[in-house]
Design an enzyme around this catalytic site. Structure first.
Site, PDB file in Angstrom:
ATOM      1  N   TYR A 245      38.385  37.971  45.286  1.00  0.00           N
ATOM      2  CA  TYR A 245      39.419  38.741  44.594  1.00  0.00           C
ATOM      3  C   TYR A 245      38.996  40.207  44.416  1.00  0.00           C
ATOM      4  O   TYR A 245      39.819  41.113  44.561  1.00  0.00           O
ATOM      5  CB  TYR A 245      39.755  38.100  43.250  1.00  0.00           C
ATOM      6  CG  TYR A 245      40.329  36.698  43.375  1.00  0.00           C
ATOM      7  CD1 TYR A 245      41.227  36.388  44.389  1.00  0.00           C
ATOM      8  CD2 TYR A 245      39.973  35.684  42.491  1.00  0.00           C
ATOM      9  CE1 TYR A 245      41.751  35.112  44.524  1.00  0.00           C
ATOM     10  CE2 TYR A 245      40.497  34.406  42.616  1.00  0.00           C
ATOM     11  CZ  TYR A 245      41.382  34.125  43.635  1.00  0.00           C
ATOM     12  OH  TYR A 245      41.902  32.860  43.766  1.00  0.00           O
TER      13      TYR A 245
ATOM     14  N   GLU B   6      44.546  33.781  37.575  1.00  0.00           N
ATOM     15  CA  GLU B   6      43.519  33.397  36.606  1.00  0.00           C
ATOM     16  C   GLU B   6      42.389  32.698  37.344  1.00  0.00           C
ATOM     17  O   GLU B   6      42.642  31.953  38.289  1.00  0.00           O
ATOM     18  CB  GLU B   6      44.104  32.432  35.569  1.00  0.00           C
ATOM     19  CG  GLU B   6      44.959  33.132  34.538  1.00  0.00           C
ATOM     20  CD  GLU B   6      46.038  32.234  33.979  1.00  0.00           C
ATOM     21  OE1 GLU B   6      46.115  31.054  34.364  1.00  0.00           O
ATOM     22  OE2 GLU B   6      46.826  32.727  33.162  1.00  0.00           O
TER      23      GLU B   6
END
Ligand SMILES: CC(C)(COP(=O)(O)OP(=O)(O)OC[C@H]1O[C@@H](n2cnc3c(N)ncnc32)[C@H](O)[C@@H]1OP(=O)(O)O)[C@@H](O)C(=O)NCCC(=O)NCCS
Length: 164
Positions: free
Chosen positions: A118, A106
């Site tokens: 990411y 998250e």
């Protein structure tokens, strides 16, 4: 050239120092107790040390078939030198060797550096958690993006190692 970073498991004696770093790095930091609980629960917790100083740390939770990166942190003066990517790769390697087929995490939707990392590492947004992060003294309430990537199975085994 900068000395190499030594990667090793987080130990109980690191907890106070890592929790203090965490306070400087995150708007809604983990407490010392959160780190202690993570160790007690058997999560994979790793630190990167340069000349005896912790410059990065991360925590991975393993569950049947999947893993979740719970914490990924690099101290400000060691950023943009590849440590975040290296640490993420190492956590993913642990997850893949443990048999996880996918990895989740998250992230605040405003966290551009983390989102860029990411995305470069193959994570894609699969859900949004509205108002997941409460407002703090310095940040407004904010949504979390849930990111996911597939993992490729790898042979078991990992240990104390160095990286450039
Ligand atoms: C996110 C974080 C871990 C990245 O660590 P880092 O060591 O600086 O990252 P790296 O040097 O390995 O960078 C890898 C890639 O991430 C991206 N990236 C990292 N920092 C970036 C920035 N400030 N702006 C844009 N892209 C960035 C780039 O794609 C970079 O690749 P490149 O250097 O080839 O361009 C670090 O900024 C950090 O600790 N931030 C605070 C804590 C945090 O937000 N953790 C993530 C919570 S989900």
């Amino acid at each position: 050239m900068r000395p190499p970073v030594v990667w090793r498991p987080l130990e109980a004696t690191d907890l106070a120092y890592v929790a203090a770093l965490e306070q400087q790095i995150h708007a809604a930091p983990w407490s010392l107790g959160n780190f202690r609980d993570a160790l007690a629960a058997g999560y994979c917790a790793m630190v990167g040390e340069r000349e005896g100083r912790i410059v990065a740390f991360g925590v991975l939770m393993l569950a049947p078939g999947e893993a979740q990166v719970l914490n990924l942190s690099v101290v400000p003066d060691a950023r943009r030198a590849g440590l975040g990517r290296t640490l993420l790769d190492r956590l993913i390697d642990v997850a893949a060797r443990a048999g996880a087929e996918q990895c989740f995490l998250e992230v605040r939707e405003s966290n551009a550096p983390a989102l860029a990392l990411y995305a470069a590492e193959g994570f894609e947004a699969v859900a949004r958690r509205e108002d997941y992060y409460p407002a703090t003294a310095t940040t407004p309430r904010e949504d979390a993006l849930v990111l996911r990537r597939d993992l490729v199975a790898r042979p078991p085994g990992h240990g104390r190692t160095t990286s450039p």
